[in-house]
Design an enzyme around this catalytic site. Structure first.
Site, PDB file in Angstrom:
ATOM      1  N   SER A   1      -9.627   1.862   2.925  1.00  8.89           N
ATOM      2  CA  SER A   1      -8.779   2.578   2.015  1.00  8.89           C
ATOM      3  C   SER A   1      -7.756   1.734   1.264  1.00  8.89           C
ATOM      4  CB  SER A   1      -8.046   3.671   2.794  1.00  8.89           C
ATOM      5  OG  SER A   1      -7.188   3.092   3.768  1.00  8.89           O
TER       6      SER A   1
ATOM      7  N   LYS B   1       0.840  -1.195   0.000  1.00 10.82           N
ATOM      8  CA  LYS B   1       0.000   0.000   0.000  1.00 10.82           C
ATOM      9  C   LYS B   1       0.876   1.246   0.000  1.00 10.82           C
ATOM     10  CE  LYS B   1      -3.874   1.961   2.710  1.00 10.82           C
ATOM     11  NZ  LYS B   1      -4.732   1.749   3.889  1.00 10.82           N
TER      12      LYS B   1
ATOM     13  N   SER C   1      -9.614  -0.487   7.164  1.00  4.17           N
ATOM     14  CA  SER C   1      -9.104  -0.389   5.794  1.00  4.17           C
ATOM     15  C   SER C   1      -8.410  -1.622   5.233  1.00  4.17           C
ATOM     16  CB  SER C   1      -8.163   0.793   5.665  1.00  4.17           C
ATOM     17  OG  SER C   1      -8.927   1.964   5.543  1.00  4.17           O
TER      18      SER C   1
HETATM   19  N1  GLN Z   1     -13.044   4.240   6.587  1.00 11.23           N
HETATM   20  C1  GLN Z   1     -12.286   4.588   7.744  1.00 11.23           C
HETATM   21  C2  GLN Z   1     -11.843   6.032   7.668  1.00 11.23           C
HETATM   22  O1  GLN Z   1     -12.087   6.622   6.688  1.00 11.23           O
HETATM   23  C3  GLN Z   1     -11.111   3.672   7.923  1.00 11.23           C
HETATM   24  C4  GLN Z   1      -9.916   4.057   7.180  1.00 11.23           C
HETATM   25  C5  GLN Z   1      -8.715   3.219   7.513  1.00 11.23           C
HETATM   26  O2  GLN Z   1      -8.821   2.192   8.171  1.00 11.23           O
HETATM   27  N2  GLN Z   1      -7.557   3.715   7.083  1.00 11.23           N
HETATM   28  O3  GLN Z   1     -11.265   6.564   8.561  1.00 11.23           O
END
Ligand code: GLN
Length: 494
Positions: A153, A78, A177
């Protein structure tokens, strides 16, 4: 060269000299070329660097100095995980030209184990989002149906793995994410216990919640990757040595399966929640409960309090920490610089650099977090959120004294259509209902695929365990998948 679907099998073939490391890398690069115009899973792929790495690993294997089971296996990383000499953008214009001079600890460990880093995958900007649509580089699409998002994400890592470009990927999980894109792309993914995997070199979103973890088709491959990246690190004071299960958790007394099945003796609490979920998700919950029973586990309904409060607490804490972590991107120490001719004074320099370098969602969160921490509001918002966090932790501690593991959805729905989520940020935040608790509590949680909905889109469910039960969760996942192999994208008539 055959198409290896699992990292373990590819690693074995490479060790047995049936496949060269270069062949494996070239095959992955070809698969990327084929699907990338449609999927857009990657931000940076440098084929020359990939082949150089591949040849170096082959030499180590030939000399007998690298016997890691995954030596030579290509992996996706990532793009918020620092990689030396390889651009690391966080999906942001702010870091569009940033090439780190150092490796994150997890990247160092991948290289030591001989994995070949193929490139960097797309993500929501600074990992803030649930669909991979907030990336400055444009959205990634879901390989199961390119009209839908892959989740986020870590959507690029999920799409690349589901499309078969790689068998393994690293993601990061601050509020879901890793697990949610795995669920929406039919993959297995672990959010490890907080502190079991080093965060050194992970570009921070919310430091008390962030964890790096493995993503793959199977729990077995996740386990192999977890073994490589986990462990203490002198560069991250929160990266812990292996610890025993907490004294008061029920799982500690589990003696292992018996003649009734590999999970006999385990009590799994099946989350009983009033919030509506898609019929395919409730059907998957029922099927999973039956399968756990068939493997010998006892399943009982479990109510958890504070699910409604966990999401707002998460978004207050995550944005508060983000507002502080992202202060370093000021165009001086790091990040996008506005044109000198265009700025009046230093305040204007910051304002222009930060408002152009960051996208809308990141700016929204910096403002929200700064507000929650500001004098006069701190007690009403941030401090309240910390109190809710404590209560969520206490709720899970209590639950894990009654049951060994908790089964829940990852998400109430399968992957939405591209373009359907960003207009209503609050609704998007609410969709993290089932994932944020593992980050607030630090508990490990494993996303596992469990069938598809009527459109053929995958459904994922989650097993949460006590702190340091990561290996046990992965083993439970392996037993579940031994009984019912994971359906792969492209094999189920989509
Ligand atoms: N959807 C969550 C957020 O927007 C989780 C994002 C993540 O785990 N990086 O914060």
């Amino acid at each position: 060269m055959p198409d290896f679907k699992h990292a373990a099998a590819l690693g074995k073939a490479i060790a047995a000299r049936q496949v060269s490391v270069r062949e494996a890398a070239e095959q992955a690069l070809k698969a990327i070329d084929r699907r990338e115009p449609q999927l857009k899973a990657w931000i940076t792929v440098d084929p020359e660097q990939v082949l150089r790495q591949a040849d170096a690993v082959q030499r180590q294997i030939d000399q007998g100095i690298n016997r890691s089971p995954l030596a030579g296996v290509p992996i996706a990383v990532k793009d918020n995980i620092s990689t030396r000499g390889l651009r690391t953008t966080c999906g942001s214009r702010m870091l569009a030209d940033y090439t780190p001079p150092f490796d994150a600890t997890v990247a160092t460990r991948l290289r030591q184990a001989g994995l070949v880093i193929l490139g960097k995958t797309n993500l929501d900007e600074f990992a803030m989002g649930s669909t991979t649509e907030t990336s400055w580089f444009g959205p990634t699409r879901n390989p199961w149906n390119p009209g839908h998002v892959p989740g986020g994400s870590s959507g690029g890592s999920a799409a690349a793995t589901a499309a078969g470009q790689v068998t393994l990927a690293l993601g990061s999980d601050t509020g879901g994410s890793i697990r949610q894109p795995c669920a929406w792309c039919g993959l297995t993914g672990l959010k490890p216990t907080y502190g079991t995997v080093s965060r050194y070199g992970l570009i921070a979103y919310a430091s008390s919640l962030d964890q790096i973890g493995p993503m793959a088709v199977t729990a077995g491959d996740c386990r192999a990757l977890y073994e490589i990246v986990a462990g203490p690190d002198s560069r991250d004071s929160t990266a812990l040595p292996d610890s025993p299960l907490p004294a008061d958790c029920k799982l500690r007394a589990w003696a292992g399966g018996d003649a009734r099945g590999p999970l006999a003796g385990l009590v799994v609490g099946c989350l009983d929640d009033a919030a509506p979920v898609q019929p395919a998700v409730s059907a998957a919950m029922a099927a999973a409960a039956r399968q756990l029973e068939a493997l010998g586990a006892a399943v009982e309904p479990l109510k958890l309090t504070l699910l409604d409060e966990a999401v707002p607490a998460y978004y207050l804490i995550a944005t508060a920490e983000a507002s502080s972590n992202l202060a370093r991107f000021d165009g001086i120490r790091y990040g996008y610089r506005p044109d000198d001719a265009d700025v009046a004074d230093v305040a204007d320099y910051y304002a222009k650099g930060r408002s152009r370098g960051f996208g809308r969602e990141v700016r929204r969160r910096i403002l929200l977090g700064t507000f929650a921490l500001s004098a006069g509001y701190y007690d009403a918002w941030y401090l309240q959120a910390l109190k809710v966090r404590r209560l969520v932790c206490a709720g899970y501690d209590g639950a894990l004294r009654r049951v060994d593991l908790i089964l829940s959805p990852v998400s109430a729905t399968t992957a939405p259509k591209l373009g359907a989520s960003l207009a209503d940020p609050l609704a998007m935040y609410q969709s993290d209902r089932y994932t944020v608790a593992a980050n607030l509590t630090g508990l490990p949680a494993l996303a596992l695929p469990f069938g598809q909905d009527g459109l053929g889109l995958p459904v994922g469910l989650q097993l949460t365990g006590p702190s340091f039960s990561d290996r046990l969760l992965l083993a439970a996942g392996e037993h579940i998948q031994a009984a019912q192999p994971v359906a792969r994208c492209g094999e189920v008539g989509v």
